[in-house]
Write an enzyme that holds these catalytic residues in place. Structure first.
Site, short mmCIF file in Angstrom:
data_model
loop_
_atom_site.label_atom_id
_atom_site.label_comp_id
_atom_site.label_asym_id
_atom_site.label_seq_id
_atom_site.Cartn_x
_atom_site.Cartn_y
_atom_site.Cartn_z
N GLU A 112 0.82 -1.21 0.00
CA GLU A 112 0.00 0.00 0.00
C GLU A 112 0.85 1.26 0.00
O GLU A 112 0.46 2.29 -0.57
CB GLU A 112 -0.95 -0.02 1.20
N GLU A 132 -3.97 -9.46 3.73
CA GLU A 132 -4.63 -9.10 4.98
C GLU A 132 -5.82 -9.98 5.36
O GLU A 132 -5.97 -10.35 6.55
CB GLU A 132 -5.06 -7.62 4.95
#
Length: 245
Positions: A112, A132
């Site tokens: 990210e 995640e």
């Protein structure tokens, strides 16, 4: 060059660029609280004196994700505070272009952080992914709204929902990275060399317009009007015409 060593990063200030080194190689540069705080300090420095930024990881990896030991202890209030997202949004909003030089793992929060940069360069070892959901959480630091813009909704869903990772070749084909090279840092410096030969104000306005939501053509007209009045524009165009003659 001025180099500042912090606990989790190393920060180099050059005349025409900043270089930020994620410096936790024993932990694959996992992003912990200290790194977040120090990167906020770096953002403040860049905002005060805008220059292009290169981000790179020390050692074999860019960043293997967030520090899971810290992440496990975070609760609702920390999630609502958007600790990582707030930083990555700030990185994305830096005035001049940012370049992520990526080798090895860029996973979870590490991925990210690269998505928040304007340009990514990869070594053949680079791997991007967002695992995640396998840890019981979601990629909540920008992947849900940046990755679809970068690679398209279908590929983004493959990464975010099906656990697909993108190796360097796949990332290049998807448009996520600019190039694949053995010396990613040298390539990033070459990109910044090209950036540095362009008008800083033109780049700053272009980045602001491209990143703004929606399409407002009149904003382009206003930005162009500002640039048309600058001495820099006249000098650059005069130099171009003289070279042509």
């Amino acid at each position: 060059m001025n180099t500042v060593e912090m606990s989790a990063i190393e920060f180099e200030e050059h005349d025409d660029r900043f270089v930020v080194v994620l410096n936790r190689p024993e932990q694959r540069n996992a992003i912990n609280g200290a790194m977040i705080r120090e990167l906020h300090d770096v953002c403040a420095r860049v905002e005060a004196d805008p220059k292009p930024v290169i981000l790179v990881g020390r050692g074999d990896h860019f960043a293997g994700g967030a520090d899971i030991a810290e992440l496990r202890e975070r609760r609702r209030d920390e999630a609502l505070a958007g600790i990582n997202r707030t930083l990555f949004d700030r990185v994305a909003a830096l005035p001049l272009p940012t370049v992520a030089a990526v080798s090895g793992f860029a996973l979870g929060g590490g991925a990210e952080l690269t998505y928040a940069c304007d340009i990514r360069i990869a070594t053949p070892t680079a791997v991007f992914g967002n695992p995640e959901p396998g840890l019981g959480i979601l990629a909540a630091a920008g992947a849900s709204y940046r990755l679809p813009d970068l690679v398209g909704r279908s590929v983004a869903k493959q990464v975010l929902l099906a656990g697909r990772t993108l190796d360097a070749d796949t990332a290049l084909a998807a448009g996520l990275v600019l190039e694949i090279t053995e010396d990613h840092l040298a390539a990033a410096h070459r990109v910044v060399d090209r950036i540095g030969r362009q008008s800083a104000l033109a780049l700053r306005l272009t980045k602001t317009i491209v990143d703004a939501p929606g399409s407002q053509p009149w904003v382009d007209d206003i930005a162009q009007a500002v640039l048309f009045e600058t001495d820099d524009k006249r000098e650059r165009m005069t130099a171009f015409l003289e070279r042509k003659r």
